[in-house]
Design an enzyme around this catalytic site. Structure first.
Site, mmCIF file in Angstrom:
data_model
loop_
_atom_site.group_PDB
_atom_site.id
_atom_site.type_symbol
_atom_site.label_atom_id
_atom_site.label_comp_id
_atom_site.label_asym_id
_atom_site.label_seq_id
_atom_site.Cartn_x
_atom_site.Cartn_y
_atom_site.Cartn_z
ATOM 1 N N GLY A 41 0.790 -1.231 0.000
ATOM 2 C CA GLY A 41 0.000 0.000 0.000
ATOM 3 C C GLY A 41 0.817 1.273 0.000
ATOM 4 O O GLY A 41 0.311 2.327 0.404
ATOM 5 N N LYS A 87 8.622 8.448 -8.435
ATOM 6 C CA LYS A 87 8.650 6.985 -8.496
ATOM 7 C C LYS A 87 9.818 6.651 -9.422
ATOM 8 O O LYS A 87 9.649 6.488 -10.629
ATOM 9 C CB LYS A 87 7.318 6.457 -9.045
ATOM 10 C CG LYS A 87 7.226 4.936 -9.148
ATOM 11 C CD LYS A 87 6.918 4.280 -7.829
ATOM 12 C CE LYS A 87 6.662 2.783 -8.009
ATOM 13 N NZ LYS A 87 6.461 2.112 -6.708
#
Length: 241
Positions: free
Chosen positions: A17, A40
């Protein structure tokens, strides 16, 4: 000069998560009027689009950036196969190393957003190559770490080992989040108590929130379960502040 804070988000495992919690923290910060940015650095499991390879987690983070950021600034290395990044990179003929990923992440941090989050892939020791792991990137960026614990059977061991590894690598743990990904887990309250004892009481890392199974797993819904004050109140990063 307004204060800026940056963190590296890792997790006890893949699918724990990280992206949901990262998006929730960014959403909460934006609701307070803070600027936000996210990275990311490497993402596998990306889909081909007209604009090129795009990763769902990176797109979710992009949607929470205020002001908006171009996709390439957030996810400089997108890989197609949904497998470990170092294997996906090798198959794609892409050389992964810390400096290649650190440069665009430093550029993100240099924007000095009110809250900047850099999200890893999988857990703390996911390899980039034969010598370096994603943890090496967090060390190079000198960022405090947020640990997302995917609460399911085995999470207590995974969480304690990850906390130990982060601390051994010399980075502070800014806090941890319990993400209840197994709604049918037996003795859930007892497991949460053991996590709190190992991470908060003995480990000294504050709990930033407990996210229950959500009917709709949105950033807004998860943000309601998180304590942004507990995170930002102790934020200190000389590379950003």
């Amino acid at each position: 000069m307004s204060r800026s804070a940056g963190f590296f988000i890792t997790a006890t495992d893949t699918d724990a998560g990280k992206t949901l919690i990262g998006c929730a923290l960014l959403h909460a910060a934006a609701q307070r009027g803070l600027t936000t940015a996210a990275g990311k650095p490497v993402a596998s499991g990306s889909a081909m689009t007209r604009a090129g390879l795009r990763n769902a987690d990176a797109l979710a983070l992009q949607a929470q950036c205020r002001p908006p950021l171009p996709y390439e600034a957030i996810n400089p290395v997108a890989l197609a196969p949904p497998i470990a990044p170092h294997i996906a990179a090798r198959e794609a003929g892409v050389a992964l190393d810390v400096e290649r990923l650190a440069a665009p992440m430093r550029a993100l941090l240099a924007r000095r957003a009110g809250l900047t989050l850099i999200e890893g892939a999988g857990g703390w020791r996911v390899p980039l190559n034969a010598r370096e792991c994603l943890s090496s990137l967090a060390i190079a960026l000198a960022l405090p770490v947020i640990l997302v614990v995917g609460v399911r059977l085995g999470a207590i061991n995974h969480a304690r080992l990850t906390l130990e590894a982060i601390r051994r690598d010399g980075l502070p743990v800014a806090g941890w989040v319990a993400n209840l990904i197994d709604p049918d887990m037996a003795r859930g309250e007892d497991n949460l108590a053991a996590l709190d004892d190992g991470l908060s009481v003995q480990g000294g890392a504050p709990c930033l929130g407990v996210v229950p199974p959500l009917a709709t797993a949105t950033a807004r819904a998860a943000a309601d379960q998180l304590d942004l004050d507990a995170l930002l109140g102790g934020a200190s990063n000389p590379a950003i502040d």
